[in-house]
Design an enzyme around this catalytic site. Structure first.
Site, PDB file in Angstrom:
ATOM      1  N   SER A 269       0.851  -1.185   0.000  1.00 22.25           N
ATOM      2  CA  SER A 269       0.000   0.000   0.000  1.00 22.25           C
ATOM      3  C   SER A 269       0.884   1.231   0.000  1.00 22.25           C
ATOM      4  CB  SER A 269      -0.895   0.001   1.241  1.00 22.25           C
ATOM      5  OG  SER A 269      -0.092   0.313   2.365  1.00 22.25           O
ATOM      6  N   LYS A 270       0.222   2.372  -0.018  1.00 21.79           N
ATOM      7  CA  LYS A 270       0.950   3.644  -0.084  1.00 21.79           C
ATOM      8  C   LYS A 270       1.982   3.769   1.037  1.00 21.79           C
ATOM      9  CE  LYS A 270      -2.839   6.115  -2.166  1.00 21.79           C
ATOM     10  NZ  LYS A 270      -4.125   6.558  -1.700  1.00 21.79           N
ATOM     11  N   ARG A 271       1.691   3.124   2.165  1.00 22.68           N
ATOM     12  CA  ARG A 271       2.626   3.191   3.286  1.00 22.68           C
ATOM     13  C   ARG A 271       4.017   2.721   2.887  1.00 22.68           C
ATOM     14  NH1 ARG A 271       2.147  -0.575   6.785  1.00 22.68           N
ATOM     15  NH2 ARG A 271       0.553  -1.686   5.620  1.00 22.68           N
ATOM     16  N   HIS A 272       4.078   1.801   1.936  1.00 23.62           N
ATOM     17  CA  HIS A 272       5.369   1.231   1.564  1.00 23.62           C
ATOM     18  C   HIS A 272       6.135   2.095   0.567  1.00 23.62           C
ATOM     19  CE1 HIS A 272       3.039  -2.441   2.816  1.00 23.62           C
ATOM     20  NE2 HIS A 272       4.113  -2.523   3.556  1.00 23.62           N
ATOM     21  N   GLY A 273       5.489   3.107   0.038  1.00 20.93           N
ATOM     22  CA  GLY A 273       6.147   3.941  -0.976  1.00 20.93           C
ATOM     23  C   GLY A 273       5.252   4.029  -2.189  1.00 20.93           C
TER      24      GLY A 273
END
Ligand code: GLU
Length: 508
Positions: A269-273
């Site tokens: 998800s966006k959390r990972h980049g």
């Protein structure tokens, strides 16, 4: 620009092999295309192109609230940039259109009426609230709940009366007893008992189709032979197979692809980049490198050879039946590694470097080609993507003379100032310093000062860069000299750097 129809690297006779092989890719235009979705498209495309089949792009925009036209456009743009082309689709047409689900409502409604008339589907008047409360009660008792078939056997008269009274209804499929199975290229043969399957809704009360229904009508009417998609749809497939059966169509072969996880093993998800294709494009990844990397998410080219497999070889070597059903982990480090390999080889690297430099003001008016060539050749080996070029260049061009500890330390020893003065004197003989000139100077300085190795090179580095570490001088000197010659953003040449340094020392 219409997509190219047939990759030039494939023999043209491969086209005939797969006349009946039709594979679709069915993204929903409810957001930017992300890498998980792109991987589905890529595996479907590689499989189709390898076998000479027809690749169909269908836009699944039945979610009228979340679907947006500009997202549809961005799907086309992302796919074209990435290198996936399609033979049929909303923008290029084809013999099985329309290819946008929102334009097919009449087809779905027509088929639903037919299913009702044949007795395979029925109108259900139960309210959603009523069913939700039944399901809640069952849940509280720890019992699994399925639709109890309340409206299955209403008489035609009863139905007509309710319709006349304006009661809202949905259309449901009558799920038969027994088991339902399908063949999955990734997961093998799958069997489910229909006992646990509620009669699925085909049309909602506003007469719009559900995903499970529309997708089957479309895949059937578009004569899709292989359905390749994410395994989040695996649990939908038994219902879909029952809908195929009711409609009287052949069930296609399925391939459900695993989820992609981030390095911490949670869903990517966006959390990972970056996860949107557009972001990878913006960050300066080369599409062929991204394609190579994404192909490795669940597939590998085998024990031999490297993981660098360019698109033309991917089309030949990819094997859908070898795809791993376990989740794939997105490894940004590996993507960067692969991108670096492509950057070194790509004929487009220089033009991308030019684009990356354009907004920075570090492109000279004259001599741009020579400058871009030099910047690329010098810095490309040390960056992951071209978008890292400006900061790499900045660290070379900048000359932050300051009183940093590193600098004073390097100058701490008594002989250093003499060395630098001697260096400054030697430099006077050169208008423009090439790396060979620098080497000649160094040889002479060795003799005159008796210094060598780190004692010699470290102070020279500090003087030339005003830092105690940085790019190799072999790269730095020619780049700085050319930058100064072309007047790139006030770059100081080596002579000016030494002069500035000595002046600063004198005034300190
Ligand atoms: N529109 C669906 C999605 O984006 C595709 C489902 C399918 O391929 O059947 O997940």
């Amino acid at each position: 620009m219409p997509p190219t129809r047939w990759p030039s690297f494939l023999p043209s006779n491969m086209k005939d092999i797969g006349n009946s092989l039709r594979v679709r890719y069915a993204p929903s235009p409810t957001g930017l295309l992300h890498v998980g979705n792109l991987r589905t498209g890529l595996f479907a495309w590689l499989f189709t192109r390898q076998r000479g089949g027809t690749f169909v792009l269908r836009i699944e925009d039945t979610d009228r609230v979340r679907s947006e036209t500009h997202y549809e456009q961005s799907i086309y743009d992302d796919l074209q940039w990435f290198g996936i082309d399609w033979d049929e689709g909303p923008d290029v047409g084809g013999g099985y259109g329309p290819y946008r689900q929102s334009e097919r409502y009449e087809i779905y409604r027509g088929r639903a009426s037919q299913l009702i008339a044949e007795g395979s589907a029925f109108r259900c008047f139960c309210s959603a609230d009523e069913l939700a409360s039944q399901s809640e009660t069952a849940k509280a008792k720890g019992i699994s709940w399925t639709y109890p078939g309340t409206c299955r056997n209403l008489t035609r008269d009863a139905v007509d009366l309710k319709v006349k009274d304006g009661e809202e209804s949905v259309v449901r499929l009558k799920v038969r007893e027994g088991t339902v199975g399908f063949a999955d290229i990734v997961h093998g043969d799958m069997q489910f008992s229909t006992e646990v399957i509620s009669d699925p809704i085909l049309l909602r009360s506003d007469r719009t189709p559900t995903y499970n229904y529309a997708v089957v009508v479309d895949d059937a009417l578009m004569e899709i032979s292989h359905v390749i998609r994410g395994d989040d749809h695996l649990s939908n497939t038994p219902k879909q197979v029952l809908i195929y059966e009711a409609l009287g169509y052949t069930v296609p072969l399925f391939a459900h692809l695993s989820t992609i996880l981030g390095p911490d093993q949670t869903r990517l998800s966006k959390r990972h980049g970056a996860t949107a294709v557009a972001q990878f494009r913006e960050f300066g990844y080369l599409p062929e490198a991204l394609m190579n990397y994404i192909a490795l998410l669940g597939w590998s080219p085998g024990a031999e050879g490297s993981e660098v497999v360019p698109p033309n070889r991917l089309v030949q070597e990819f094997r859908l039946e070898k795809v791993n059903k376990n989740p794939a982990i997105f490894d940004f480090g590996k993507l960067n590694f692969i991108n670096r390999q492509y950057l070194r080889e790509s004929p487009r690297t220089e033009s991308l470097v030019r684009l990356a430099l354009d907004p920075t003001g570090w492109l000279p008016d004259a001599g741009q080609d020579e400058w871009v060539r030099m910047v690329s050749a010098t810095l490309i080996g040390g960056v992951d993507t071209v978008s890292d070029i400006p900061s790499a260049l900045e660290s070379v061009l900048a000359f932050p003379v300051d009183d940093s500890e590193a600098v004073s330390e390097a100058l701490g020893d008594n002989g250093v100032l003499d060395l630098i003065r001697a260096f400054g004197d030697e430099l006077k003989a050169y208008d423009h310093l090439s790396f060979d000139d620098f080497r000649a100077i160094v040889t002479s300085l060795k003799k005159t000062t008796g210094r060598k190795g780190r004692d010699l090179f470290h102070p020279l580095r500090v003087v030339l860069t005003a830092r105690d570490s940085g790019p190799e001088l072999e790269k730095l000197i020619p780049l700085v000299e050319l930058g100064a010659k072309l007047g790139v953003a006030g770059t100081l040449d080596c002579r000016a750097r030494v002069k500035a340094f000595l002046a600063r020392q004198a005034s300190a």
